[in-house]
Design an enzyme around this catalytic site. Structure first.
Site, PDB file in Angstrom:
ATOM      1  N   GLY A  89       0.822  -1.213   0.000  1.00  0.00           N
ATOM      2  CA  GLY A  89       0.000   0.000   0.000  1.00  0.00           C
ATOM      3  C   GLY A  89       0.846   1.248   0.000  1.00  0.00           C
ATOM      4  O   GLY A  89       2.071   1.202   0.087  1.00  0.00           O
ATOM      5  N   GLY A 125       7.596   7.262   6.018  1.00  0.00           N
ATOM      6  CA  GLY A 125       6.647   7.953   5.140  1.00  0.00           C
ATOM      7  C   GLY A 125       7.247   9.064   4.306  1.00  0.00           C
ATOM      8  O   GLY A 125       6.535   9.794   3.624  1.00  0.00           O
ATOM      9  N   ASP A 252       4.136  -4.767  -7.497  1.00  0.00           N
ATOM     10  CA  ASP A 252       3.518  -3.497  -7.079  1.00  0.00           C
ATOM     11  C   ASP A 252       4.068  -2.337  -7.898  1.00  0.00           C
ATOM     12  O   ASP A 252       3.562  -1.223  -7.823  1.00  0.00           O
ATOM     13  CB  ASP A 252       3.735  -3.248  -5.583  1.00  0.00           C
ATOM     14  N   ASP A 262       7.526   4.202 -10.852  1.00  0.00           N
ATOM     15  CA  ASP A 262       8.459   4.044  -9.737  1.00  0.00           C
ATOM     16  C   ASP A 262       9.914   3.957 -10.169  1.00  0.00           C
ATOM     17  O   ASP A 262      10.515   2.875 -10.228  1.00  0.00           O
ATOM     18  CB  ASP A 262       8.067   2.839  -8.868  1.00  0.00           C
TER      19      ASP A 262
HETATM   20  P1  AMP Z   1       8.868   1.231  -3.471  1.00  0.00           P
HETATM   21  O1  AMP Z   1      10.160   0.545  -3.221  1.00  0.00           O
HETATM   22  O2  AMP Z   1       8.959   2.723  -3.461  1.00  0.00           O
HETATM   23  O3  AMP Z   1       8.132   0.704  -4.661  1.00  0.00           O
HETATM   24  O4  AMP Z   1       7.966   0.899  -2.204  1.00  0.00           O
HETATM   25  C1  AMP Z   1       7.586  -0.390  -1.821  1.00  0.00           C
HETATM   26  C2  AMP Z   1       6.682  -0.308  -0.609  1.00  0.00           C
HETATM   27  O5  AMP Z   1       7.376   0.241   0.505  1.00  0.00           O
HETATM   28  C3  AMP Z   1       5.462   0.578  -0.805  1.00  0.00           C
HETATM   29  O6  AMP Z   1       4.419   0.025  -0.054  1.00  0.00           O
HETATM   30  C4  AMP Z   1       5.909   1.881  -0.208  1.00  0.00           C
HETATM   31  O7  AMP Z   1       4.833   2.685   0.178  1.00  0.00           O
HETATM   32  C5  AMP Z   1       6.734   1.422   0.963  1.00  0.00           C
HETATM   33  N1  AMP Z   1       7.733   2.416   1.356  1.00  0.00           N
HETATM   34  C6  AMP Z   1       8.865   2.741   0.695  1.00  0.00           C
HETATM   35  N2  AMP Z   1       9.541   3.697   1.356  1.00  0.00           N
HETATM   36  C7  AMP Z   1       8.829   3.992   2.457  1.00  0.00           C
HETATM   37  C8  AMP Z   1       9.003   4.904   3.547  1.00  0.00           C
HETATM   38  N3  AMP Z   1      10.077   5.698   3.630  1.00  0.00           N
HETATM   39  N4  AMP Z   1       8.047   4.921   4.499  1.00  0.00           N
HETATM   40  C9  AMP Z   1       6.975   4.122   4.432  1.00  0.00           C
HETATM   41  N5  AMP Z   1       6.755   3.251   3.451  1.00  0.00           N
HETATM   42  C10 AMP Z   1       7.666   3.175   2.462  1.00  0.00           C
HETATM   43 MG    MG Z   2       6.513   1.152  -5.630  1.00  0.00          MG
END
Ligand code: AMP
Ligand code: MG
Length: 492
Positions: A89, A125, A252, A262
């Site tokens: 999510g 976040g 995702d 992404d």
């Molecule tokens: P990503 O690697 O950006 O595709 O993220 C994969 C998952 O990790 C997604 O659910 C993101 O929302 C979560 N996520 C990545 N970085 C953070 C962060 N700094 N804080 C919270 N959730 C994160």
């Molecule tokens: Mg992502």
């Protein structure tokens, strides 16, 4: 707040209750616009002048929601490096809302780095400036290269210091635009919970948004799978034909729309090498350059699994058979898209049976010499007119290339297109300027120390990647020999 004429029409919030959590961005100390994409804002019917301001920065930091926005965190799951996480999510992102752009297209405005949400798990976040600007410059370059992609609308600094592995880093938020944020992982979220009704609702929503021609058809769910397969096949073929490595092709991070999404540890190859991996966390090379088509197919098989109950609720063997046929058709769909791209790169307009061998033959020569992928293809335009020296000079030992050249020239002789037209056509698909790793690193390094000029310049050069311009020679060069192996980080 009624700044800047947002005309939101939030179909996801309205039609898919239960698929998200309504949420708000975090307040931040000092939102400041770092880079605003005015042309994109105007394309979306937004007031670029009003938004390129502190008020705009507050909106795109998530600090303040504009009138009509219904910010929400989307639920999704995903296979990450092959392992399934039933709940990911938007852990640091929000869908601000949707607007209809000037051409009538529905587009999401989405914030990345806007604070914790119920999906944050252990994360803070937040996002930091380097990765935000990286997504900005590479995403915009991909768009200019003609690749379907999310786009960068704004990069905002938040005034916060965020703790990351290498120490404190300036906080930032990226506002991005996408034709939607539906992912393979969105389907997986509901499939993993056995929520078939919700899946049908999601699939119908995806169909009405991205494949309206399928709406109402009894075989629409199979049609959806096939349509996504074909768009992904075309997308990955474009990546491959440009030397792009996404780096984290988790389910995702694969869209239903067929847009690239992404930009984390992504990079473009310099020397041609199918085994090329840039991402620090991809230690087994799962997402290596040459593996991308296979991984796309694997991801699509995961999408197929989520749709089985919808494809045939009464006969699961039949559903598996039908979905299996679609997934097994991926290699052919991909190969067609890839070869069509390669023909264009090689200046071929006719189709001959040996074209695949010809294309693969060039790649084999590039690989043995680790020759610069982008430069060699660009130099073929000149070579097609008989000026072969610049192309040959890109090989330490051009013997293998010479053999290939003779084959290619013989093949070109069977083309009818006048040479001049051919060169122009080749130059429209073989870029001169790509986001070279060393240039991106230098621009981001300067931006983090407060000098945005190299970043601005790079964005500007990459906005027109196919037209060679005087004075920009340095942007067309491969990595300097002292640049060394390049490693990218997820930058979360
Ligand atoms: P990503 O690697 O950006 O595709 O993220 C994969 C998952 O990790 C997604 O659910 C993101 O929302 C979560 N996520 C990545 N970085 C953070 C962060 N700094 N804080 C919270 N959730 C994160
Ligand atoms: Mg992502």
């Amino acid at each position: 707040m009624s700044i800047a004429g947002f005309q939101f029409d939030n179909s996801y919030a309205r039609e898919l209750e239960g698929f998200y959590v309504p949420w708000k961005g975090a307040e931040v100390p000092a939102p400041r616009m770092v880079r605003f994409n005015r042309a994109l804002a105007e394309e979306m019917g937004l007031d670029g002048t009003a938004l390129d301001s502190d008020a705009g920065a507050a909106i795109f930091a998530g600090h303040e929601a504009p009138e009509g926005a219904e910010p929400l965190a989307m639920a999704y799951a995903g296979h990450q490096f092959g392992g399934f996480s039933p709940q990911l999510g938007d852990g640091r992102a929000l869908l601000l809302g949707e607007v209809i752009d000037r051409q009538g297209r529905r587009r999401d405005i989405h914030l990345k780095g806007s604070g914790r949400t119920p999906f944050s798990r252990g994360g803070d976040g937040k996002a930091v400036l380097g990765p935000v600007l990286r997504e900005y410059v590479i995403g915009e370059a991909m768009h200019a290269l003609g690749v379907p992609t999310t786009r960068a609308l704004a990069a905002v600094a938040t005034g916060e210091e965020i703790m990351r592995q290498d120490g404190p880093a300036p906080g930032a938020v990226l506002a991005r635009v996408a034709s939607s944020h539906l992912r393979v992982g969105t389907f997986q979220f509901f499939a993993a919970r056995g929520e078939t009704e919700r899946l049908a609702q999601l699939a119908d929503y995806a169909i009405s948004r991205h494949y309206p021609e399928l709406a109402g058809r009894p075989d629409r769910y199979l049609g959806l799978l096939k349509a996504v397969r074909d768009r992904q096949a075309a997308l990955i073929a474009q990546w491959m034909n440009l030397g792009f490595v996404h780096g984290v092709m988790n389910t995702d991070n694969m869209t239903i729309s067929g847009e690239t999404i992404d930009y984390g540890p992504c990079a473009f190859i310099d020397g041609y090498d199918p085994a090329m991996v840039f991402s620090s966390i991809d230690s087994h090379g799962r997402y290596a350059y040459g593996n991308q088509p296979k991984i796309a197919q694997w991801n699509l098989a995961r999408l197929a699994e989520t749709l089985l109950d919808l494809i045939n609720p009464d006969d699961s063997d039949d559903a598996v058979r039908q979905a299996g046929d679609i997934i097994n058709g991926f290699p052919l769909a991909y190969e067609r898209a890839w070869l069509s791209g390669m023909r264009a790169k090689l200046g071929l307009t006719r189709e001959e049976a040996d074209d695949m061998d010809l294309a693969v033959g060039l790649l084999a020569v590039l690989e043995t010499q680790n020759a610069d992928f982008t430069r060699v293809f660009r130099s073929l335009g000149q070579a097609a007119t008989g000026e072969v020296a610049p192309a040959r000079a890109l090989f330490a030992n051009p013997a293998g290339f010479d053999v290939w050249l003779a084959l290619w020239q013989a093949r070109l002789a069977r083309e009818e297109m006048p040479a001049e037209k051919r060169v122009a056509a080749m130059n429209r698909v073989n870029p001169v300027y790509i986001p070279r790793n060393h240039m991106v690193e230098a621009a981001l390094g300067a931006a983090i120390s407060g000098d945005l000029a190299p970043f601005e310049r790079l964005v500007e050069v990459l906005a027109d990647p196919f037209t060679e311009r005087k004075g920009l020679e340095v942007f067309a060069l491969g990595a300097p020999t002292d640049f060394g192996p390049y490693t990218t980080y997820c930058g979360t």
